[in-house]
Motif scaffolding. Structure first.
Motif, short mmCIF file in Angstrom:
data_model
loop_
_atom_site.label_atom_id
_atom_site.label_comp_id
_atom_site.label_asym_id
_atom_site.label_seq_id
_atom_site.Cartn_x
_atom_site.Cartn_y
_atom_site.Cartn_z
N SER A 107 -36.84 -78.63 -41.95
CA SER A 107 -35.75 -79.50 -42.37
C SER A 107 -36.13 -80.26 -43.62
CB SER A 107 -35.40 -80.51 -41.25
OG SER A 107 -36.53 -81.30 -40.93
N ASN A 108 -35.15 -80.70 -44.39
CA ASN A 108 -35.38 -81.50 -45.59
C ASN A 108 -36.38 -80.85 -46.54
OD1 ASN A 108 -33.68 -83.53 -44.53
ND2 ASN A 108 -35.38 -84.39 -43.36
N SER A 109 -36.16 -79.57 -46.81
CA SER A 109 -37.02 -78.82 -47.73
C SER A 109 -38.47 -78.78 -47.27
CB SER A 109 -36.94 -79.41 -49.14
OG SER A 109 -35.61 -79.39 -49.62
N GLY A 110 -38.67 -78.82 -45.97
CA GLY A 110 -40.03 -78.75 -45.44
C GLY A 110 -40.59 -77.34 -45.51
N ALA A 140 -41.62 -80.02 -41.11
CA ALA A 140 -42.17 -78.67 -41.17
C ALA A 140 -41.50 -77.76 -40.14
CB ALA A 140 -43.67 -78.69 -40.93
N GLY A 141 -41.42 -76.48 -40.46
CA GLY A 141 -40.97 -75.47 -39.52
C GLY A 141 -42.12 -74.59 -39.11
N VAL A 142 -41.99 -73.94 -37.97
CA VAL A 142 -43.02 -73.03 -37.48
C VAL A 142 -42.35 -71.76 -36.98
CG1 VAL A 142 -44.94 -72.66 -35.89
CG2 VAL A 142 -44.52 -74.95 -36.81
N LEU A 143 -42.81 -70.63 -37.47
CA LEU A 143 -42.37 -69.31 -37.00
C LEU A 143 -43.59 -68.60 -36.44
CD1 LEU A 143 -40.19 -66.73 -38.98
CD2 LEU A 143 -42.15 -66.04 -37.63
N SER A 144 -43.55 -68.26 -35.16
CA SER A 144 -44.67 -67.58 -34.52
C SER A 144 -44.15 -66.30 -33.87
CB SER A 144 -45.33 -68.49 -33.48
OG SER A 144 -46.56 -67.95 -33.03
N LEU A 145 -44.66 -65.17 -34.30
CA LEU A 145 -44.12 -63.88 -33.84
C LEU A 145 -44.98 -63.22 -32.78
CD1 LEU A 145 -45.98 -61.42 -35.19
CD2 LEU A 145 -44.76 -62.08 -37.24
N ASP A 146 -44.35 -62.33 -32.02
CA ASP A 146 -45.07 -61.39 -31.17
C ASP A 146 -45.20 -60.09 -31.96
OD1 ASP A 146 -45.16 -63.16 -29.03
OD2 ASP A 146 -43.39 -62.33 -28.06
N ALA A 147 -46.41 -59.65 -32.23
CA ALA A 147 -46.59 -58.38 -32.94
C ALA A 147 -46.09 -57.23 -32.06
CB ALA A 147 -48.06 -58.18 -33.29
N ARG A 148 -45.84 -56.08 -32.68
CA ARG A 148 -45.38 -54.93 -31.89
C ARG A 148 -46.40 -54.57 -30.81
NH1 ARG A 148 -44.66 -49.63 -35.28
NH2 ARG A 148 -43.49 -50.98 -36.71
N ASP A 149 -45.87 -54.19 -29.66
CA ASP A 149 -46.68 -53.88 -28.48
C ASP A 149 -47.43 -55.10 -27.94
OD1 ASP A 149 -46.11 -51.02 -28.32
OD2 ASP A 149 -47.25 -50.87 -30.17
N HIS A 150 -46.96 -56.30 -28.30
CA HIS A 150 -47.52 -57.55 -27.78
C HIS A 150 -46.36 -58.45 -27.34
CE1 HIS A 150 -50.98 -56.14 -30.10
NE2 HIS A 150 -51.73 -57.04 -29.50
N THR A 197 -32.44 -69.48 -49.68
CA THR A 197 -33.74 -69.03 -50.17
C THR A 197 -34.79 -69.29 -49.09
OG1 THR A 197 -34.26 -71.19 -51.17
CG2 THR A 197 -33.15 -69.54 -52.57
N LEU A 198 -35.90 -68.62 -49.20
CA LEU A 198 -36.98 -68.86 -48.26
C LEU A 198 -37.58 -70.24 -48.48
CD1 LEU A 198 -38.98 -65.50 -48.21
CD2 LEU A 198 -37.80 -66.54 -46.27
N PRO A 199 -38.00 -70.92 -47.42
CA PRO A 199 -38.77 -72.16 -47.60
C PRO A 199 -40.14 -71.83 -48.19
CG PRO A 199 -38.09 -71.84 -45.30
CD PRO A 199 -37.83 -70.56 -46.02
N ASP A 200 -40.84 -72.84 -48.65
CA ASP A 200 -42.24 -72.63 -49.04
C ASP A 200 -43.02 -72.23 -47.79
OD1 ASP A 200 -41.78 -73.26 -51.69
OD2 ASP A 200 -42.22 -75.39 -51.40
N ILE A 201 -43.86 -71.20 -47.93
CA ILE A 201 -44.51 -70.59 -46.77
C ILE A 201 -46.01 -70.78 -46.80
CG2 ILE A 201 -45.04 -68.37 -45.67
CD1 ILE A 201 -42.24 -67.45 -46.43
N VAL A 202 -46.56 -71.11 -45.64
CA VAL A 202 -48.01 -71.10 -45.41
C VAL A 202 -48.26 -70.09 -44.31
CG1 VAL A 202 -50.05 -72.41 -44.72
CG2 VAL A 202 -48.26 -73.52 -46.08
N LEU A 203 -48.95 -69.00 -44.62
CA LEU A 203 -49.29 -67.99 -43.63
C LEU A 203 -50.55 -68.41 -42.88
CD1 LEU A 203 -48.79 -64.68 -45.68
CD2 LEU A 203 -47.22 -65.68 -44.01
N VAL A 204 -50.53 -68.25 -41.55
CA VAL A 204 -51.67 -68.60 -40.72
C VAL A 204 -51.93 -67.45 -39.77
CG1 VAL A 204 -52.66 -70.27 -39.11
CG2 VAL A 204 -51.02 -71.04 -40.84
N GLY A 205 -53.14 -66.90 -39.78
CA GLY A 205 -53.46 -65.78 -38.91
C GLY A 205 -54.76 -65.97 -38.17
N HIS A 206 -54.73 -65.67 -36.87
CA HIS A 206 -55.94 -65.76 -36.05
C HIS A 206 -56.49 -64.37 -35.78
CE1 HIS A 206 -57.80 -65.77 -31.89
NE2 HIS A 206 -58.62 -66.53 -32.58
N GLY A 223 -43.93 -63.43 -53.33
CA GLY A 223 -43.79 -64.11 -54.61
C GLY A 223 -44.24 -65.55 -54.58
N HIS A 224 -43.53 -66.41 -55.34
CA HIS A 224 -43.93 -67.80 -55.47
C HIS A 224 -43.65 -68.61 -54.21
CE1 HIS A 224 -39.62 -68.01 -56.34
NE2 HIS A 224 -39.69 -69.28 -56.02
N LYS A 225 -42.93 -68.04 -53.25
CA LYS A 225 -42.66 -68.75 -52.01
C LYS A 225 -43.89 -68.88 -51.13
CE LYS A 225 -38.47 -70.12 -52.42
NZ LYS A 225 -38.19 -71.58 -52.43
#
Length: 419
Positions: A107-110, A140-150, A197-206, A223-225
């Motif tokens: 929210s609010n350009s987070g 801030a927003g959080v998107l957490s996915l289930d990978a395929r076959d998970h 448009t896409l929000p600014d993104i921070v990728l996080v991987g474990h 890109g710049h996102k």
């Protein structure tokens, strides 16, 4: 790593928010721990400190007792605002994938923190961490996915008439495939949510997820996102070494459980996950109850058979260190121990190419064992890379244009004459 660097890392850790210790019950008859239905194959130190996460709405600090809330599951709705099912069809392989994600919209350009879990895990591995991020940075927003076959992501055939529902589908968990899946999920979420448009993104991987987000960052398709990316407890050298003992580890863990609560209990007692709150929300997504189990007393089995992923193990991690150092964007590496750095990363760290954070109190599942500290580091990392916070000096061309405009408004300037 030098003693000076270790001292600096400890000094930084001391400034992070503390987390409450979690009390573990000892099994009846002593402190020896046995996995559910298995022999004594664990030699972990059960006295190490674990953590719990406070909540105003849930009784998470209740002393754990057998048969009480201690091993009951928590739902995704306790931590995320919505779940999405994003359908992807791949005609070339005759497959349809129903990607499943958990989402808290920004929210609010987070910013949007995009989380990718490790092999055998699920998107709920980041549930408690997501809650902590929102406490620190509510926009801030959080998107957490289930990978395929998970988790709840399902792979099926486009043409159901091509075979019955029990037809085996070859597992494709190559790094290239998982990277494409992650990019699809991000773009499709934008469409589903109606973001212009896409929000600014921070990728996080474990673990495996760290290899996936690094590969996506290296390709540069966002890109710049893409502001920055963070990798949790995986480096190429130690990962490749660990593969040698992976089969032995898989052979020692339980293959089935008598109940869902017993699966949660095994994860906490074996210290696979050291935070009981996180185990209560993440473990249920790792298991399912078979309709016709071979062992009626233990019907709960793993959703993802890690032995089937063996053909992809080396593919996940080869070249990881090089890509991590070369990809554009801010770089963060969070490790559970100083001994995990390989040669390339040690050199890169000395050259200041990335931020390094050490969590010696955590096990491999850093984001689950230390969710509050992980969240604090991730939010600080975002703020250091947030372009909107930068105040850049005006360009020369803009100054000249502004000067010319002011002259036009005030009238043409000429030589100054005395009255």
């Amino acid at each position: 790593m030098s003693e000076l660097q270790k001292s600096c890392a400890k000094a930084k850790l001391a400034k992070l928010p503390s987390e409450a210790p979690l009390i573990f019950e000892q099994p009846a008859g002593g402190s020896t721990m046995h996995p559910i239905g298995e022999s004594d194959n664990d030699s972990s130190d059960a006295s190490s400190t674990a953590t719990a996460v406070p909540s105003p709405t849930r009784q998470l600090f209740a002393r754990p007792n057998r048969g009480s809330q201690a091993s009951t599951s928590l739902t995704w709705a306790d931590f995320f605002t919505q779940e999405l099912h994003l359908t992807q069809t791949i005609p070339s392989t005759n497959l349809r994938i129903a990607h499943h994600i958990y989402l808290i919209p920004p929210s609010n350009s987070g910013p949007l923190f995009v989380m990718h879990h490790g092999a055998g895990s699920s998107g709920l591995s980041f549930a408690v961490c997501a809650e902590e991020i929102r406490k620190i940075l509510p926009k801030a927003g959080v998107l957490s996915l289930d990978a395929r076959d998970h988790g709840n992501t399902e792979v099926g055939r486009i043409d159901s008439s091509a075979g019955d529902g029990d037809v085996d589908i070859n597992i494709d968990l190559s790094l290239e495939t998982l990277s494409r899946d992650l990019e699809f999920v991000i773009r499709e979420t934008q469409t589903k949510m109606g973001w212009e448009t896409l929000p600014d993104i921070v990728l996080v991987g474990h673990s495996l997820g760290g290899a996936v987000v690094t590969d996506v960052a290296k390709k540069g398709d966002l890109g710049h996102k893409l502001l920055a990316y963070a990798v949790l407890d995986v480096v190429e050298g130690s990962a490749m070494d660990a593969l040698q003992s992976m089969e032995k580890y898989l052979a020692t863990r339980p293959t089935r459980f008598p109940s869902l609560s017993s699966g949660i209990e095994w994860h906490t007692r074996s210290r696979t996950i050291r935070n009981r709150t996180s185990a209560r929300v993440s473990v249920p997504s790792l298991l399912f109850e078979k309709g016709t189990p071979t062992d009626l007393s233990r019907p709960w089995v793993w959703r993802t058979n890690l032995n089937d992923t063996k053909p992809f193990w080396e593919n996940w991690f080869i070249g990881l260190s090089r890509k991590f150092l070369e990809a554009r964007g801010g770089k963060l590496l969070i490790l559970a121990g100083t001994d995990r750095l390989d040669k390339d990363l040690m050199i890169g760290q000395m050259q200041g190419k990335f931020q390094l954070q050490i969590f010696p109190e955590a096990g491999h599942f850093i984001q689950e064992d230390q969710p509050a500290k992980t969240a604090q580091v991730l939010v600080d990392f975002y703020k250091r890379n947030d372009r909107s916070a930068l105040v850049l000096p005006p360009k020369v061309a803009d100054i000249q244009a502004s000067t010319a405009m002011n002259k036009g408004v005030g009238g043409q300037q000429g030589p100054i004459r005395k009255p």
